[in-house]
Scaffold this active site. Structure first.
Site, mmCIF file in Angstrom:
data_model
loop_
_atom_site.group_PDB
_atom_site.id
_atom_site.type_symbol
_atom_site.label_atom_id
_atom_site.label_comp_id
_atom_site.label_asym_id
_atom_site.label_seq_id
_atom_site.Cartn_x
_atom_site.Cartn_y
_atom_site.Cartn_z
ATOM 1 N N SER A 192 -2.755 -6.681 -1.992
ATOM 2 C CA SER A 192 -3.866 -6.591 -2.653
ATOM 3 C C SER A 192 -4.331 -7.863 -3.599
ATOM 4 O O SER A 192 -4.424 -9.016 -2.969
ATOM 5 C CB SER A 192 -3.765 -5.343 -3.667
ATOM 6 O OG SER A 192 -5.233 -4.919 -4.123
ATOM 7 N N ASP A 346 -10.834 0.960 3.819
ATOM 8 C CA ASP A 346 -10.541 0.043 2.378
ATOM 9 C C ASP A 346 -11.603 -0.936 2.232
ATOM 10 O O ASP A 346 -12.127 -1.575 3.024
ATOM 11 C CB ASP A 346 -9.441 -0.723 2.750
ATOM 12 C CG ASP A 346 -8.950 -1.768 1.809
ATOM 13 O OD1 ASP A 346 -9.416 -1.666 0.581
ATOM 14 O OD2 ASP A 346 -7.668 -2.476 1.939
ATOM 15 N N HIS A 376 -6.404 1.693 1.733
ATOM 16 C CA HIS A 376 -5.570 0.785 0.773
ATOM 17 C C HIS A 376 -4.510 1.183 0.160
ATOM 18 O O HIS A 376 -4.379 2.398 -0.412
ATOM 19 C CB HIS A 376 -6.840 0.455 -0.440
ATOM 20 C CG HIS A 376 -6.323 -0.944 -1.276
ATOM 21 N ND1 HIS A 376 -6.375 -2.131 -0.549
ATOM 22 C CD2 HIS A 376 -5.778 -0.847 -2.279
ATOM 23 C CE1 HIS A 376 -6.175 -2.983 -1.721
ATOM 24 N NE2 HIS A 376 -5.492 -2.334 -2.670
#
Length: 406
Positions: A192, A346, A376
């Site tokens: 991320s 995501d 995610h």
């Protein structure tokens, strides 16, 4: 009287079910487990909004509860030796294979950068501690987890500068020798926002004329890579998906750059660009950079090239240290081989897909692993009670790639 009690219980049950339930695509495994997990995150987010509204504590301050509740004290065990160090002023946690007497073997190394939207997270959280130990054991590697300072207390570029300084320190030959690391087998990786930092570090190291030790690989797990277009197909498709809805991702971006709330509002409406940034929109033109299968019914529409936030934040938004996807081809060509993991459900899916495409077009060896049922953060959900099968598959495939390519 009894009927009233039954009615109240039924009403409370209905309200609870309504709150817990959220539409999850059928393709996703363990849907109810994801609903319950998402319910916790949404509840905390609502509490954070209320706290900020009442002036009690800012939003991210409340959301840091996630970091605290999953915090651990990294300690050595029978297989892994753990030390907490400071690399050029930056805290790191170093995981090494437990060497009984030492065998002199040079090892791989992975510098890992945790996620959390630059505002949350820590290398000292259970999922990251577990991942580091698994990489040490399965790769016979040294893992360096960097504890960088967080926004909103420390805006961009502070988190990047912390990471870059820590990585540069580790890549000195005498430091590598201290940890028995092979200078030719080092990767930078992150998930991320950590994937964002890892990509930016890889780019900046290649531009540094004084850097002697080069990375062999970069591994980016559902990375966030650009802040110019926050209305790509994946942002549209997954704006309400767990665990990272669009509103939260936009809040992360805005708080990374500034405490001025007007930027959040501009980013939510995708009207935060300027004439200065307009020329870079070609690097996020998903109608060109995404395979047709990712277009769905959406049509390309460039964000308005005018900004309601004329401050210095525009310069930060187009800085490649913040948005690695905006790097020109000349910065991409010399980059090390890459592993890019993306998830269908995501908001950041298209960032990773477009980056993999651009890297390939510039001759970089890229392995792009896309999970059609992924969401995610899944790779970090491998501990009870948020233990997802897909998270284990992602982790196994990720470590397998490192084993084969590092």
């Amino acid at each position: 009287m009894r009927s009233n009690g039954i009615f109240i219980l039924l009403l409370l049950g209905a309200l609870t079910a309504y709150y817990v339930y959220s539409p999850i695509p059928d393709e996703i495994e363990e849907r109810w487990k994801l609903m319950v997990t998402d319910c916790f995150f949404r509840s905390l987010s609502h509490l954070a909004d209320l706290s900020e509204l009442l002036g009690l504590k800012d939003y991210m301050g409340v959301m840091m509860f996630i970091t605290f509740v999953e915090g651990v004290v990294p300690v050595s065990d029978e297989r892994v030796r753990v030390t907490e160090e400071v690399f050029d002023g930056v805290e790191v946690v170093v995981y090494e294979p437990d060497q009984q007497g030492g065998d002199g073997e040079l090892r791989r190394a992975v510098v890992y950068l945790h996620g959390g939207g630059w505002c949350l997270g820590s290398s000292r959280m259970g999922p990251y501690d577990l991942l580091a130990r698994q990489m040490v054991s399965e790769l016979n590697a040294v893992v360096v987890s960097v504890e960088y300072r967080l926004a909103p207390e420390h805006h961009f570029p502070v988190p990047f500068e912390d990471v870059y300084r820590g990585v540069k320190h580790f890549l000195q030959r005498h430091v590598l020798a201290r940890y028995s690391v092979d200078p030719g087998r080092i990767a930078v990786s992150g998930d991320s926002a950590g994937g964002n930092l890892a990509a930016a570090v890889a780019q900046q190291l290649e531009q540094d004329p004084d850097q002697q030790v080069a990375l062999k690989a970069q591994a980016l797990l559902y990375p966030v890579l650009q802040a110019l277009d926050l209305n790509t197909p994946s942002y549209q498709q997954n704006q309400d998906m767990p665990i990272l809805p669009k509103t939260l991702m936009v809040r992360f971006w805005s708080e990374y750059f500034t405490s001025d709330k007007s930027l959040f509002r501009a980013m939510m409406s995708n009207s935060h660009n300027s004439l200065e940034s307009a020329s870079l929109l070609k690097f996020v033109n998903w109608s060109v950079l995404l395979p047709e299968s990712f277009h769905r019914p959406y049509k390309y529409s460039a964000p308005a090239a005018e900004s309601s936030d004329p401050s210095h934040t525009i310069a930060a938004i187009i800085d490649t240290r913040a948005s690695p996807l905006l790097a020109p081809d000349s910065m991409l060509r010399p980059l090390p081989k890459a592993y890019v993991l993306t998830c269908e459900y995501d908001v950041l899916r298209d960032d990773g897909v477009m980056y993999a495409m651009r890297l390939r077009r510039n001759g970089v060896d890229v392995t792009h692993e896309h999970y059609s049922a992924g969401f995610h953060g899944a790779l970090m959900f491998t501990l009870w009670p948020t233990d997802f099968k897909i998270g284990h598959r992602m982790k196994d495939n990720y470590i397998r790639w490192l084993k084969q390519n590092l």
